[in-house]
Scaffold this active site. Structure first.
Site, PDB file in Angstrom:
ATOM      1  CB  SER A   1      -0.886   0.021   1.249  1.00 50.15           C
ATOM      2  OG  SER A   1      -1.799  -1.038   1.215  1.00 50.15           O
TER       3      SER A   1
ATOM      4  N   GLY B   1      -5.484  -3.799  -7.976  1.00 49.47           N
ATOM      5  CA  GLY B   1      -6.672  -2.988  -7.679  1.00 49.47           C
ATOM      6  C   GLY B   1      -6.272  -1.659  -7.055  1.00 49.47           C
TER       7      GLY B   1
ATOM      8  NE  ARG C   1     -10.244  -6.607  -7.254  1.00 47.47           N
ATOM      9  CZ  ARG C   1      -9.208  -6.290  -6.479  1.00 47.47           C
ATOM     10  NH1 ARG C   1      -7.980  -6.456  -6.920  1.00 47.47           N
ATOM     11  NH2 ARG C   1      -9.411  -5.803  -5.280  1.00 47.47           N
TER      12      ARG C   1
ATOM     13  CB  SER D   1     -12.976   0.865  -0.171  1.00 45.68           C
ATOM     14  OG  SER D   1     -11.949   0.921  -1.144  1.00 45.68           O
TER      15      SER D   1
ATOM     16  CG  ASP E   1      -5.487  -7.224   1.803  1.00 49.48           C
ATOM     17  OD1 ASP E   1      -6.614  -7.359   1.285  1.00 49.48           O
ATOM     18  OD2 ASP E   1      -4.732  -6.265   1.553  1.00 49.48           O
TER      19      ASP E   1
ATOM     20  NE  ARG F   1      -3.030  -9.844   0.277  1.00 52.99           N
ATOM     21  CZ  ARG F   1      -1.830  -9.256   0.407  1.00 52.99           C
ATOM     22  NH1 ARG F   1      -0.827  -9.913   0.942  1.00 52.99           N
ATOM     23  NH2 ARG F   1      -1.645  -8.010   0.014  1.00 52.99           N
TER      24      ARG F   1
HETATM   25  C1  S3P Z   1      -5.554  -1.305  -0.053  1.00 51.91           C
HETATM   26  C2  S3P Z   1      -6.820  -1.343   0.453  1.00 51.91           C
HETATM   27  C3  S3P Z   1      -7.602  -2.580   0.600  1.00 51.91           C
HETATM   28  C4  S3P Z   1      -6.714  -3.827   0.506  1.00 51.91           C
HETATM   29  C5  S3P Z   1      -5.745  -3.730  -0.625  1.00 51.91           C
HETATM   30  C6  S3P Z   1      -4.829  -2.528  -0.435  1.00 51.91           C
HETATM   31  C7  S3P Z   1      -4.871   0.000  -0.197  1.00 51.91           C
HETATM   32  O1  S3P Z   1      -8.568  -2.642  -0.431  1.00 51.91           O
HETATM   33  O2  S3P Z   1      -7.513  -4.988   0.372  1.00 51.91           O
HETATM   34  O3  S3P Z   1      -4.956  -4.902  -0.704  1.00 51.91           O
HETATM   35  O4  S3P Z   1      -3.646   0.030  -0.388  1.00 51.91           O
HETATM   36  O5  S3P Z   1      -5.560   1.036  -0.110  1.00 51.91           O
HETATM   37  P1  S3P Z   1      -9.982  -1.855  -0.294  1.00 51.91           P
HETATM   38  O6  S3P Z   1      -9.705  -0.418  -0.253  1.00 51.91           O
HETATM   39  O7  S3P Z   1     -10.761  -2.249  -1.513  1.00 51.91           O
HETATM   40  O8  S3P Z   1     -10.588  -2.388   0.962  1.00 51.91           O
END
Ligand code: S3P
Length: 436
Positions: free
Chosen positions: A25, A95, A123, A167, A319, A393
């Site tokens: 992140s 994502g 997604r 999120s 996660d 994962r």
């Molecule tokens: C993340 C937020 C989470 C997490 C992803 C990393 C981020 O997703 O599952 O692996 O770096 O902001 P969501 O924001 O969809 O919950």
């Protein structure tokens, strides 16, 4: 088995001291904020996994200087804006990458086409498009807000947006777009999610106000701000550290230390949950590294008991439920995980794939629309061939399961592990694991 599979089998205890790879992140954010800033950003400890490398390539496609100086050391030279990419921006499996970059790009008067791999193309992007649309961005995309998608940004209006789902990606997309919105933005999150964007925006010189209210966490980013290049140290990823730590907890005689792990309170719900299950975990050398808390975490083999995980803890360990489900398979009694519907829209439907994988290995498991109940015991049969649907994962969780099961566990598509944890197999082998 072909090279397209990996097999984990029971061996001796796991012992050693390791470093988890850089936090995914924080790595994405360091590259994106560095690209939006004016001046030089030096990053050290960047995760060099496929997801983050896609973000680095995307920033270069927006006309930003991106150089690799050495292992984990990157320099980003921003000019305070993006230019229109000449080609499609392909975010691969990421994502976080695509959603944050859409937010950043929406602030500029450009037309960008985004795509990704088969998982990412499946997604939902509507969750990001909705607030960006309220700010004035426009797009065309596939049915249901799916990639490929062409986004046109610029001349954004302010927005006050209440997150319908917990999120951090959506929150971050709105904040990054808000940097170039006339009048700034406000985000209200009823459940607190990881706050790396807020912290890092401050590190790049922006003013961000965060207040707690009855409605949740309110984040205000006033308009008319610009970012200055900064130095970023990326700590070890707790979501990756979770794999060697849980492996040690379920493998008799083990003791494993992960050094330099991020200890941000919005990321370490797994440690609390494992503690509730009776895990022998020691946190030492707690320190501040570049604005984030880090520590060394030691896990020793433990006889675990099942627990009911408080649903409000989900955003701080979203996660980590796959690997928690593996710990639960070795815990006495049921472990109840509820309020985790978001797991169904990750790199795969993780509730369904964990339920199938564990069942294939002889574990009693019950799937609910937004939950998973795993009833464990002192031993797990193993022996399953696990379909990962290309989810890193899911693959790592089942390999850890195989390290402590009676019969070996085989996973398909192990190449995807490199999206978040390059060197996972070598690191685990260094601790004594048998993975081939
Ligand atoms: C993340 C937020 C989470 C997490 C992803 C990393 C981020 O997703 O599952 O692996 O770096 O902001 P969501 O924001 O969809 O919950």
């Amino acid at each position: 088995m072909t090279a397209a599979h990996l097999t984990a089998r029971r061996a001796g205890p796991l012992k050693g001291v390791v470093r988890a790879p850089g936090d995914k992140s924080i790595s994405h954010r360091a590259l994106i904020l560095g690209a939006m800033a004016t001046g030089v950003t030096e990053i050290e400890g960047l995760l060099e996994g496929d997801d983050v490398k896609r973000t680095a390539a995307a920033m270069a496609a927006f006309g930003v200087g991106v150089e690799r100086l050495g292992e984990g050391r990157w320099r980003v030279t921003g000019k305070g804006g993006f230019t229109e990419p000449a080609d499609v921006v392909d975010c691969g499996n990421a994502g976080t990458g695509v959603r944050l970059i859409m937010g950043a790009a929406a602030g500029f008067p450009l037309c960008t086409t985004f795509t990704g791999d088969a998982s990412l193309r499946g997604r939902p992007m509507n969750r990001v498009l909705k607030p960006l649309g309220q700010m004035g961005a426009t797009w065309i995309c596939r049915e249901g807000g799916r990639l490929p998608l062409t986004l046109r940004g610029g001349a954004l209006k302010p927005v006050a947006y209440r997150l319908p789902e917990p999120s951090a990606q959506v929150k971050s997309a709105v904040l990054l777009a808000g940097l170039n919105a006339d009048g700034g933005v406000e985000v209200i999150e009823p459940e607190a999610t990881r706050d790396h964007t807020e912290r890092m925006l401050r590190g790049f010189g922006a003013q961000v106000e965060v207040t707690a209210s009855g409605a949740g966490r309110r984040i205000v980013l006033p308009g008319g701000q610009s970012l200055r290049g900064a130095s970023v140290h990326v700590p070890g990823d707790p979501s990756s550290a979770a794999f060697p730590l849980v492996a040690a907890l379920i493998t008799p005689g083990s003791e494993v230390t992960v050094e330099g792990m991020l200890m941000n309170g919005l990321r370490i719900g797994l440690l609390d949950t494992l503690g509730d299950m009776g895990a022998d975990l020691a946190v030492t050398n707690l320190r501040d590294e570049g604005g984030e808390a880090t520590a060394d975490v030691t896990a020793r083999y433990s006889e675990l008991v099942g627990v009911e995980v408080p649903p409000e803890r989900a955003p701080s360990m979203i996660d980590e439920y796959p690997i928690l489900a593996v710990a639960a398979a070795f815990a006495r009694g049921p472990t109840v995980m509820r309020g985790i519907g978001e797991m169904r829209v990750k790199e795969s439907d993780r509730i369904s794939l964990m339920a199938r994988g564990l069942a294939a290995c002889g574990v009693e498991v019950e799937e609910e629309p937004e939950g998973l109940i795993v009833t464990g015991g002192s031993s797990v049969r193993g022996g399953g061939l696990v379909t990962t649907h290309g989810d890193h994962r899911i693959a790592m969780s089942h390999l850890v399961l195989g390290l402590a099961s009676e019969a070996s566990v085989i996973v398909d598509e192990p190449g995807m592990i490199a999206t978040s944890f390059p060197g996972f197999v070598e690191l685990m082998r260094g601790l004594g694991a048998e993975i081939s």
